[in-house]
Design a protein around this motif. Structure first.
Motif, PDB file in Angstrom:
ATOM      1  N   UNK A 104       0.808  -1.215   0.000  1.00 34.49           N
ATOM      2  CA  UNK A 104       0.000   0.000   0.000  1.00 34.49           C
ATOM      3  C   UNK A 104       0.839   1.261   0.000  1.00 34.49           C
ATOM      4  N   UNK A 105       1.881   1.301  -0.855  1.00 35.85           N
ATOM      5  CA  UNK A 105       2.814   2.422  -0.844  1.00 35.85           C
ATOM      6  C   UNK A 105       2.253   3.641  -1.575  1.00 35.85           C
ATOM      7  N   UNK A 106       2.610   4.783  -1.065  1.00 37.29           N
ATOM      8  CA  UNK A 106       2.273   6.047  -1.696  1.00 37.29           C
ATOM      9  C   UNK A 106       3.274   6.288  -2.821  1.00 37.29           C
ATOM     10  N   UNK A 107       2.783   6.311  -4.065  1.00 37.12           N
ATOM     11  CA  UNK A 107       3.676   6.486  -5.205  1.00 37.12           C
ATOM     12  C   UNK A 107       4.477   7.763  -5.131  1.00 37.12           C
ATOM     13  N   UNK A 108       3.902   8.797  -4.519  1.00 35.29           N
ATOM     14  CA  UNK A 108       4.597  10.079  -4.414  1.00 35.29           C
ATOM     15  C   UNK A 108       5.798  10.012  -3.474  1.00 35.29           C
ATOM     16  N   UNK A 109       5.863   8.964  -2.649  1.00 35.51           N
ATOM     17  CA  UNK A 109       6.979   8.867  -1.699  1.00 35.51           C
ATOM     18  C   UNK A 109       8.222   8.252  -2.326  1.00 35.51           C
ATOM     19  N   UNK A 110       8.106   7.734  -3.559  1.00 35.16           N
ATOM     20  CA  UNK A 110       9.264   7.192  -4.262  1.00 35.16           C
ATOM     21  C   UNK A 110       9.963   6.084  -3.504  1.00 35.16           C
ATOM     22  N   UNK A 111      11.282   6.170  -3.456  1.00 41.11           N
ATOM     23  CA  UNK A 111      12.079   5.128  -2.793  1.00 41.11           C
ATOM     24  C   UNK A 111      11.894   5.103  -1.279  1.00 41.11           C
ATOM     25  N   UNK A 112      11.243   6.112  -0.717  1.00 42.98           N
ATOM     26  CA  UNK A 112      11.006   6.112   0.734  1.00 42.98           C
ATOM     27  C   UNK A 112       9.975   5.060   1.129  1.00 42.98           C
TER      28      UNK A 112
END
Length: 268
Positions: A53-61
């Protein structure tokens, strides 16, 4: 009969008072949480790598909607919430790139940090792919770093947080033990698993000591993860994950919601 009615009436009043007080207490706690300005700092254990469920805007974070900071914020709707934790972060990355949201208005800060400084990823790679003696040697090297260098690095982070957020309550959260011992489990030897668990305890002790020095709360997740380690049959941690190697040895969504979230919540 009259005495019975008086007693029953009194009990009713007492019960009503207890319920009213309990409700008021819950409302007060909810209002208190809603009034907080909360900032979540740290590494992959706070960003939620491994939970999906990653936020795409957070990139590699790799900031996840299933990470404990987001789960806590969703449940308590604080007045403001900033989520700057980043996968792979070391202490220097926190001071250089995560502290911007902190201010004199910040009420609550959470952080997991120190594992990457101590070479956690390299320890696990060495132990998984090399010999048992190489594993123990790499663990001893990490323990030496924890003794000599990590305390100063942690002090730099903790001092920077206090400078920018002088009134904030800071909750420093530790790391779980990774393996359930005494189980039949493919992969590492029992000796290597025990040494890895011991290294996690050693790291947690060092982090807790520095947190206490700065007046911060240390939240220990080891009890919450007990029974949910790798090889437990009810794992809240990924073992080596060949399809997503970065998620290896990180909490699953259940590890975030069942392990990190309640431990953090108990401190707030």
């Amino acid at each position: 009969m009259k005495l019975f009615r008086i007693a029953a009436f009194s009990s009713s009043l007492l019960l009503g008072a207890v319920l009213a007080l309990t409700g008021a207490g819950q409302a007060q706690a909810s209002d208190s949480a809603a009034a907080l300005d909360y900032v979540a700092l740290g590494d992959s254990y706070s960003s939620g790598l491994g939970a999906g469920g990653y936020d795409g805007a957070s990139g590699d974070c790799m900031r996840s909607s299933k990470a404990y900071p987001r789960l806590w914020a969703a449940a308590h709707t604080p007045s403001s919430f900033a989520f700057t934790a980043c996968s792979g972060a070391r202490t220097g990355d926190v001071t250089a790139g995560q502290l911007a949201p902190l201010s004199s208005a910040t009420d609550l800060v959470s952080i997991t940090i120190g594992g990457n400084d101590a070479g956690f990823a390299d320890v696990m790679i060495t132990c998984f792919f090399d010999s048992g003696s190489s594993c123990i040697s790499r663990i001893n090297q990490a323990r030496s770093y924890v003794d000599s260098t990590l305390p100063g690095n942690l002090d730099s982070v903790y001092s920077a947080i206090r400078t920018k957020a002088p009134s904030a309550r800071v909750v420093v959260i530790g790391y779980p033990r990774f393996y359930k011992l005494g189980q039949s489990c493919t992969g590492l030897s029992e000796n290597a698993r025990s040494a890895i668990n011991g290294a996690a305890d050693y790291l947690n002790t060092a982090i807790a000591r520095r947190a206490a020095h700065h007046g911060y709360d240390f939240a220990d997740v080891v009890p919450a993860f007990t029974g949910h380690e790798i090889c437990s049959g009810s794992d809240w941690l990924h073992s080596v994950n060949w399809s997503n190697i970065e998620a290896s040895y990180h909490p699953t969504a259940s590890g975030q919601s069942g392990g990190y979230l309640p431990v953090f919540s108990a401190q707030v």
